[in-house]
Design an enzyme around this catalytic site. Structure first.
Site, PDB file in Angstrom:
ATOM      1  N   HIS A  84      -8.936   5.485   1.156  1.00 35.32           N
ATOM      2  CA  HIS A  84      -7.687   5.480   1.390  1.00 35.32           C
ATOM      3  C   HIS A  84      -7.021   7.156   1.437  1.00 35.32           C
ATOM      4  O   HIS A  84      -5.889   7.832   0.214  1.00 35.32           O
ATOM      5  CB  HIS A  84      -8.650   4.857  -0.356  1.00 35.32           C
ATOM      6  CG  HIS A  84      -7.827   3.597  -0.405  1.00 35.32           C
ATOM      7  ND1 HIS A  84      -9.449   2.857  -0.139  1.00 35.32           N
ATOM      8  CD2 HIS A  84      -6.473   2.752  -0.762  1.00 35.32           C
ATOM      9  CE1 HIS A  84      -8.162   1.785  -0.305  1.00 35.32           C
ATOM     10  NE2 HIS A  84      -6.879   1.229  -0.752  1.00 35.32           N
TER      11      HIS A  84
ATOM     12  N   ASP B  37      -0.053   2.426   8.373  1.00 30.21           N
ATOM     13  CA  ASP B  37      -0.775   1.566   9.682  1.00 30.21           C
ATOM     14  C   ASP B  37       0.228   1.855  11.206  1.00 30.21           C
ATOM     15  O   ASP B  37       0.454   1.579  12.308  1.00 30.21           O
ATOM     16  CB  ASP B  37      -0.767   0.102   9.387  1.00 30.21           C
ATOM     17  CG  ASP B  37      -1.571   0.217   8.175  1.00 30.21           C
ATOM     18  OD1 ASP B  37      -2.267   0.690   8.456  1.00 30.21           O
ATOM     19  OD2 ASP B  37      -1.099  -1.305   8.324  1.00 30.21           O
TER      20      ASP B  37
ATOM     21  N   ARG C 248      -4.019   7.293   2.255  1.00 32.70           N
ATOM     22  CA  ARG C 248      -2.960   7.762   1.693  1.00 32.70           C
ATOM     23  C   ARG C 248      -2.512   8.381   1.357  1.00 32.70           C
ATOM     24  O   ARG C 248      -1.457   8.534   0.795  1.00 32.70           O
ATOM     25  CB  ARG C 248      -3.168   5.645   1.185  1.00 32.70           C
ATOM     26  CG  ARG C 248      -3.257   5.415   2.644  1.00 32.70           C
ATOM     27  CD  ARG C 248      -2.226   3.887   1.990  1.00 32.70           C
ATOM     28  NE  ARG C 248      -2.538   3.376   0.998  1.00 32.70           N
ATOM     29  CZ  ARG C 248      -3.036   1.466   0.710  1.00 32.70           C
ATOM     30  NH1 ARG C 248      -3.441   1.100   1.472  1.00 32.70           N
ATOM     31  NH2 ARG C 248      -3.000   1.638  -0.744  1.00 32.70           N
TER      32      ARG C 248
ATOM     33  N   GLY D 122      -5.965   0.179   9.790  1.00 33.82           N
ATOM     34  CA  GLY D 122      -5.817  -0.348  10.682  1.00 33.82           C
ATOM     35  C   GLY D 122      -6.361  -1.922  10.973  1.00 33.82           C
ATOM     36  O   GLY D 122      -7.274  -1.741  11.499  1.00 33.82           O
TER      37      GLY D 122
ATOM     38  N   GLY E 144       0.933  -1.062  -0.299  1.00 39.56           N
ATOM     39  CA  GLY E 144       0.117  -0.168   0.345  1.00 39.56           C
ATOM     40  C   GLY E 144       0.846   1.311  -0.385  1.00 39.56           C
ATOM     41  O   GLY E 144       1.774   1.328   0.812  1.00 39.56           O
TER      42      GLY E 144
HETATM   43  O1  F6P Z   1      -0.792  -1.277   5.080  1.00 44.23           O
HETATM   44  C1  F6P Z   1      -1.533  -0.480   4.951  1.00 44.23           C
HETATM   45  C2  F6P Z   1      -2.783  -0.133   4.395  1.00 44.23           C
HETATM   46  O2  F6P Z   1      -3.313   0.840   4.431  1.00 44.23           O
HETATM   47  C3  F6P Z   1      -4.093  -1.057   5.546  1.00 44.23           C
HETATM   48  O3  F6P Z   1      -4.341   0.074   7.000  1.00 44.23           O
HETATM   49  C4  F6P Z   1      -5.532  -1.074   4.659  1.00 44.23           C
HETATM   50  O4  F6P Z   1      -6.104  -2.468   5.734  1.00 44.23           O
HETATM   51  C5  F6P Z   1      -4.464  -1.903   3.639  1.00 44.23           C
HETATM   52  O5  F6P Z   1      -3.402  -1.441   3.682  1.00 44.23           O
HETATM   53  C6  F6P Z   1      -6.055  -1.444   2.986  1.00 44.23           C
HETATM   54  O6  F6P Z   1      -5.127  -1.642   1.616  1.00 44.23           O
HETATM   55  P1  F6P Z   1      -5.476  -1.703  -0.593  1.00 44.23           P
HETATM   56  O7  F6P Z   1      -4.458  -0.952  -1.046  1.00 44.23           O
HETATM   57  O8  F6P Z   1      -5.633  -2.931  -0.773  1.00 44.23           O
HETATM   58  O9  F6P Z   1      -7.025  -1.162  -0.191  1.00 44.23           O
END
Ligand code: F6P
Length: 341
Positions: free
Chosen positions: A271, A127, A274, A170, A10
């Site tokens: 997201h 995380d 992120r 998380g 991720g």
């Molecule tokens: O590990 C980082 C993370 O952001 C987690 O908190 C979350 O569960 C996961 O990645 C989500 O990932 P994806 O990009 O596959 O939706």
């Protein structure tokens, strides 16, 4: 040396700051030469490379995401994956790799190192759940994004006398929920480490309404109810065997509304946590990790990764990155409890 760089798993804010620091110091101080591998382990697996020179890293410090792309490709799940990586590194003239990633990406790096590949790791995850480092970059940005959302939700929750549930990321560790919930004044914080009692959650909600404030429930996506107290759903698995989580916020929405008679609405931040520009803390940490990672590669400290210990950056064994998941200890959760209800 010709050094390959990749980002896997991720994405998170700060990845570009690491890449920039690696390349800037690697070229200017050591005279090394770099190649980018695209989309995590898919790059070396398929020999998919991109130019990575000073020009390529200009202006990327404040940018979220990763200029190299990312994926959750697990080369050890693909027939002949290891041999293909070794062959592709050879044909690209790559002497060593800097792999930037979380538990899964660094787990692959650990296995490659054991198979003789010269690799240095850099830990990342919003995380903040890697045992070997005090903090990972990306976490501070994610917490600030979640805190801002909580602040905004407080005012609308109060106008409408609603319970607002904020689902944050998380899956195994509740760090984002704990920190954003503390910073944002949550009514209750639910984390994966501590199965919750829905009756108790509802008591907190009712108590908050008694004091004429609307409650904000912060829940980590991996939080679970105590066994037998509430129905949940199972999701699909990805190539690293992780369940695709979905829905604890919405389940709580229904349960809380049914049990308290109050209107409840869930917001899933997903997201958003992120994406976008990293905070100053994350830019500095990511930059320092990058500088120390290129020092480690130059010093041929293969099989190590950068880690923050207190305020110092140290090198630890790569295997340590995946040895222990750093979960929220009971006493850290207890610090938040006086603010519940
Ligand atoms: O590990 C980082 C993370 O952001 C987690 O908190 C979350 O569960 C996961 O990645 C989500 O990932 P994806 O990009 O596959 O939706």
């Amino acid at each position: 040396m010709r050094i390959g760089v990749l980002t896997g798993g991720g994405d998170c804010p700060g990845l570009n700051a690491v890449i920039r620091a690696v390349v800037r110091k690697g070229v200017a101080t050591y005279g090394h030469d770099f190649v980018g591998f695209r989309d995590g382990w898919r790059g070396p697996l398929e020999g998919d490379t991109t130019t990575l020179d000073i020009e390529a890293v200009r202006g990327i410090l404040p940018r979220g995401g990763t200029i190299l792309g990312s994926s959750r490709t697990n080369p050890f799940k693909i027939d002949g994956g290891l041999d293909r990586i070794v062959a592709n590194l050879g044909s690209a003239g790559v002497d060593a790799l800097i792999a930037i990633g979380g538990e899964d990406t660094l787990g692959v790096a650990t296995k490659l190192h054991a198979a003789g590949v010269q690799v240095v790791g850099v830990p990342k995850t919003i995380d903040n759940d890697l045992g070997a480092t005090d903090y990972t970059f990306g976490f501070d940005t994610a917490v600030n994004i979640a805190m801002e959302a909580i602040d905004r939700l407080h005012t609308t929750a109060e106008s409408h006398h609603r319970v607002l549930i904020v689902e944050v990321m998380g899956r195994h560790a509740g760090w984002i929920a704990l920190h954003s919930g503390l910073a944002g004044g949550a009514n209750v914080i639910l984390i994966p480490e501590r199965p919750f009692d829905i009756e108790e959650v509802c008591r907190y909600v009712v108590r908050r309404f008694e004091s004429h404030y609307a409650p904000i429930v912060v829940v980590a996506e991996g939080a679970v109810p105590k066994e037998g107290t509430m129905a949940t759903r199972d999701g699909e698995l990805d190539s690293f065997g992780h369940v695709r989580l979905a829905g604890i916020g919405q389940l709580l929405e229904r349960e809380i509304a049914d049990r308290t008679g109050k209107e409840a609405r869930a917001t899933v931040l997903g997201h958003v946590q992120r994406g976008g520009t990293p905070t100053a803390f994350d830019r500095v940490l990511a930059t320092r990790f990058g500088l120390h990672a290129i020092d480690a590669a130059h010093g041929e400290r293969w099989g190590t990764m950068t880690a923050l210990r207190g305020t110092r950056i140290e090198l630890v064994e790569l295997a340590e990155a995946t040895r222990e998941l750093k979960v929220v200890p009971a006493e850290r959760y207890a610090e938040a409890e006086p603010f519940f209800g």
